[in-house]
Design a protein around this motif. Structure first.
Motif, short mmCIF file in Angstrom:
data_model
loop_
_atom_site.label_atom_id
_atom_site.label_comp_id
_atom_site.label_asym_id
_atom_site.label_seq_id
_atom_site.Cartn_x
_atom_site.Cartn_y
_atom_site.Cartn_z
N LEU A 220 -13.51 14.03 -16.51
CA LEU A 220 -12.29 13.23 -16.34
C LEU A 220 -11.98 12.41 -17.60
CD1 LEU A 220 -11.60 11.97 -12.88
CD2 LEU A 220 -10.90 10.47 -14.69
N LEU A 221 -13.03 11.81 -18.16
CA LEU A 221 -12.83 10.98 -19.35
C LEU A 221 -12.65 11.83 -20.61
CD1 LEU A 221 -15.52 8.16 -18.90
CD2 LEU A 221 -13.06 8.01 -18.51
N GLY A 222 -13.30 12.99 -20.62
CA GLY A 222 -13.32 13.80 -21.83
C GLY A 222 -14.56 13.55 -22.66
N VAL A 223 -15.65 13.23 -21.99
CA VAL A 223 -16.95 13.06 -22.65
C VAL A 223 -17.71 14.37 -22.50
CG1 VAL A 223 -19.14 11.80 -22.60
CG2 VAL A 223 -17.00 10.59 -22.11
N PRO A 224 -18.10 15.01 -23.62
CA PRO A 224 -18.80 16.29 -23.47
C PRO A 224 -20.10 16.12 -22.69
CG PRO A 224 -18.12 15.92 -25.75
CD PRO A 224 -17.92 14.63 -25.02
N ARG B 253 -13.34 11.08 -32.77
CA ARG B 253 -13.24 12.55 -32.66
C ARG B 253 -11.99 12.95 -31.86
NH1 ARG B 253 -18.44 14.97 -30.25
NH2 ARG B 253 -19.12 12.88 -29.70
N LYS B 254 -11.71 12.19 -30.78
CA LYS B 254 -10.54 12.51 -29.95
C LYS B 254 -9.25 12.22 -30.69
CE LYS B 254 -12.75 13.39 -26.06
NZ LYS B 254 -12.67 14.68 -25.41
N ARG B 255 -9.28 11.18 -31.50
CA ARG B 255 -8.10 10.83 -32.28
C ARG B 255 -7.75 11.98 -33.22
NH1 ARG B 255 -6.35 5.59 -32.60
NH2 ARG B 255 -8.38 4.63 -32.35
N ALA B 256 -8.79 12.54 -33.84
CA ALA B 256 -8.59 13.63 -34.79
C ALA B 256 -8.20 14.92 -34.06
CB ALA B 256 -9.87 13.85 -35.60
N ARG B 257 -8.81 15.12 -32.89
CA ARG B 257 -8.56 16.37 -32.17
C ARG B 257 -8.45 16.08 -30.67
NH1 ARG B 257 -12.86 20.22 -34.02
NH2 ARG B 257 -12.07 19.47 -36.01
N PRO B 258 -7.23 15.70 -30.21
CA PRO B 258 -7.07 15.32 -28.80
C PRO B 258 -7.33 16.50 -27.86
CG PRO B 258 -5.12 14.77 -30.12
CD PRO B 258 -5.98 15.64 -30.97
N LEU C 39 -9.41 9.87 -22.01
CA LEU C 39 -9.59 9.18 -23.30
C LEU C 39 -8.54 9.62 -24.31
CD1 LEU C 39 -13.42 8.90 -24.14
CD2 LEU C 39 -11.76 7.05 -23.82
N SER C 40 -8.33 10.91 -24.42
CA SER C 40 -7.32 11.41 -25.37
C SER C 40 -5.95 10.84 -25.03
CB SER C 40 -7.25 12.94 -25.34
OG SER C 40 -8.48 13.50 -25.72
N ASP C 41 -5.63 10.79 -23.74
CA ASP C 41 -4.32 10.31 -23.31
C ASP C 41 -4.11 8.84 -23.67
OD1 ASP C 41 -3.89 12.78 -22.33
OD2 ASP C 41 -3.85 12.21 -20.21
N ILE C 42 -5.13 7.99 -23.44
CA ILE C 42 -4.90 6.57 -23.69
C ILE C 42 -5.00 6.21 -25.17
CG2 ILE C 42 -5.51 5.84 -21.34
CD1 ILE C 42 -8.17 4.80 -22.42
N ILE C 43 -5.54 7.12 -25.98
CA ILE C 43 -5.59 6.87 -27.42
C ILE C 43 -4.16 6.78 -27.99
CG2 ILE C 43 -6.11 8.03 -29.63
CD1 ILE C 43 -8.84 8.78 -28.39
N GLY C 44 -3.24 7.51 -27.38
CA GLY C 44 -1.86 7.45 -27.83
C GLY C 44 -1.12 6.18 -27.41
N GLY C 45 -1.74 5.36 -26.57
CA GLY C 45 -1.06 4.18 -26.02
C GLY C 45 -1.24 2.95 -26.89
N ASP C 46 -1.15 1.77 -26.26
CA ASP C 46 -1.13 0.55 -27.06
C ASP C 46 -2.49 -0.17 -27.14
OD1 ASP C 46 -1.22 -0.38 -24.52
OD2 ASP C 46 0.37 -1.89 -24.76
N LEU C 47 -3.56 0.51 -26.75
CA LEU C 47 -4.88 -0.12 -26.88
C LEU C 47 -5.41 0.08 -28.30
CD1 LEU C 47 -6.80 0.82 -23.59
CD2 LEU C 47 -5.18 -1.04 -24.00
N ASP C 48 -6.04 -0.97 -28.85
CA ASP C 48 -6.63 -0.79 -30.18
C ASP C 48 -8.02 -0.14 -30.04
OD1 ASP C 48 -8.54 -2.76 -29.60
OD2 ASP C 48 -7.39 -4.36 -30.59
N HIS C 49 -8.65 0.11 -31.17
CA HIS C 49 -9.91 0.85 -31.16
C HIS C 49 -10.97 0.17 -30.30
CE1 HIS C 49 -13.03 3.57 -32.65
NE2 HIS C 49 -13.79 2.51 -32.86
N GLU C 50 -11.11 -1.16 -30.47
CA GLU C 50 -12.15 -1.89 -29.71
C GLU C 50 -11.88 -1.82 -28.20
OE1 GLU C 50 -11.58 -3.14 -32.92
OE2 GLU C 50 -13.64 -2.46 -33.24
N GLU C 51 -10.61 -1.92 -27.84
CA GLU C 51 -10.27 -1.83 -26.42
C GLU C 51 -10.58 -0.44 -25.86
OE1 GLU C 51 -6.56 -4.72 -25.52
OE2 GLU C 51 -6.12 -3.13 -26.96
N LEU C 52 -10.28 0.58 -26.64
CA LEU C 52 -10.56 1.95 -26.20
C LEU C 52 -12.06 2.14 -25.97
CD1 LEU C 52 -8.16 3.86 -28.61
CD2 LEU C 52 -7.99 3.82 -26.11
#
Lengths: 393, 66
Positions: free
Chosen positions: A157-161, A202-207, A212-225
């Protein structure tokens, strides 16, 4: 009225001998005398212990009681000062900060979305049952079944291998374990954070197609993610696993309940949640003077809400100490109550209502492979359960 | 029977959507409650009462006027 009540000098933790599923008997005594009673915390602070269902519900639902970590006194005398919740660690925040994260994530855990995962849970369950059959008879049910099913689900669900689980699978357990020194716990949290930080990059580079990939595009900064990712992964790894393990133990020692499990798994799961209440206690702090059942909770006082005692309150549940899978147990507080009620509760329900009946269907002769008193329990951990559950069939 | 929801309080727990699926749904984007019927027929009353009881955020109100 509060002046007349003696202060409970230590949170009761001793279970009755030979009763691995029952809360400490002292909690029931306190509840029958005074469901809201003064309690001494680890640093000497005098706060409150709530053991009644109605009172627990009232505290948890009231935004006048804060979840902010830095306001809290804890039971552990080693912890004098609690740092504020880090970025993304929304369990330790109030509205509106908490609401911002909750809104972002709740859409990922809706009833509809969880229903769409039912087939995946069924397939995974069948796969782990096949593995068990191939390995046994004679396996540790925690290792073979209770841990991997929810772990793989939250990873997907999160996208953690899931293949990288060696980096994080012990972290959840260590971080919540009672007899682990504080520095080791902090190290475990840091390691988990470091792993998630790397994963976010890694997700930022290759969603990929995941939370996780979905919320990376939102308004949370790195620490929040990183905070959100660590929180959700930790919560997914060390909760349902304990419910499946401890529920199996309970069902093996209450064989008369097995028919009811198969007859109505949904209802049965609610009762197992109530009866076992593996997250024993929640904490809140009064932001102002608040009246609770005629008692004034003073501004700044910490309240320990005993979820396990509340869920055994005879004023709410008839014969509360009986495991009765046919009862209507909805309204229990196993997922807490109020704005912080478990975000993943519908996922947890789905996993339990699939995994538990499937286990007993596949292995009708399932039995404990050790005497019940030798099953190692997670006494004192943040989340209760069995450490191992040796079974055969 | 009249049902009133408070979207601002809702935390998207989904309890209502399970208790009374004919009356409540959830938005896909943020999980917030969607009211399908503001004046549901009496047959759904028990489900709605359960939803009110189960809602963690006290975001549902039921007015049983006649």
């Amino acid at each position: 009225m509060s002046d007349s009540l003696p202060v409970v000098e230590r949170m009761p933790v001793e279970r009755p001998a030979g009763c691995p599923f029952d809360p400490p008997a002292r909690l029931a005594e306190l509840r029958s005398r005074a469901p809201v009673t003064p309690l001494r915390f680890g640093d000497g602070h005098q706060g409150w212990l709530v053991t009644g269902h109605a009172q627990a519900r009232a505290v948890l639902a009231d935004p006048g009681f804060s979840s902010r970590h830095e306001l809290m006194h804890l039971l552990d005398p080693q912890i004098i000062e609690v740092p504020p919740a880090g970025p993304g660690q929304f369990i330790g925040m109030d509205a509106p900060e908490h609401t911002r994260y909750r809104r972002l994530l709740a859409g990922r855990f809706t009833v509809r979305r969880m229903r769409s995962l039912a087939e995946r849970v069924q397939r995974l369950t069948a796969q782990y049952l096949d593995d068990m059959a191939a390995r046994g008879p004679g396996v540790d049910l925690v290792d073979a079944y209770a841990f991997p099913i929810p772990a793989q689900m939250i990873c997907e669900l999160l996208g953690v291998p899931f293949s990288e689980r060696a980096h994080f699978q012990h972290l959840g357990a260590v971080a919540n374990q009672a007899d682990v020194p504080m520095e080791d716990k902090l190290a475990a949290f840091q390691e988990m954070g470091g792993y998630i930080a790397d994963l976010v990059e890694r997700k930022r580079a290759r969603p990929t197609d995941d939370l996780l990939s979905d919320i990376i595009g939102g308004d949370l900064d790195h620490e929040e993610l990183v905070g959100v990712g660590s929180l959700l992964l930790g919560a997914g790894l060390d909760t349902v696993a304990n419910m499946i393990g401890l529920s199996t133990f309970a069902l093996l020692t209450h064989p008369d309940q097995r028919d009811a499990l198969h007859a109505d798994p949904e209802r049965a799961v609610e009762e197992l949640l109530r009866y076992l209440t593996i997250a024993h206690t929640g904490f809140r702090v009064a932001l102002t003077d608040i009246d609770l059942d005629g008692i004034t909770i003073g501004k700044g006082q910490t309240v320990a809400v005993s979820l396990q005692a509340a869920n055994r309150d005879p004023a709410r549940f008839a014969s509360p100490d009986a495991l009765d899978l046919t009862r209507q147990a909805a309204g229990h507080l196993a997922f807490s109550h109020g704005a912080h009620q478990c975000l993943g509760q519908q996922l947890a329900r789905l996993e339990m209502k699939v995994a538990l009946p499937a286990l007993f269907e596949r292995f009708p002769s399932l039995r404990l492979d050790v005497p019940p008193q030798e099953v190692p329990l997670r006494a004192g951990d943040d989340v209760y359960g069995v450490r191992h559950l040796p079974v055969a069939w | 029977m009249r049902v009133i929801i408070d979207e601002g309080r809702c935390v998207g727990g989904g309890r209502c959507a399970v208790a009374a699926p004919e009356v409540f749904d959830q938005r896909d984007s943020d999980g917030v409650v969607v009211l399908l019927r503001a004046d549901p027929p009496a047959e759904y009353a028990e489900g709605v009462r359960n939803a009110v009881m189960l809602c963690p955020a006290a975001a549902i109100e039921l007015r049983e006027e006649r």
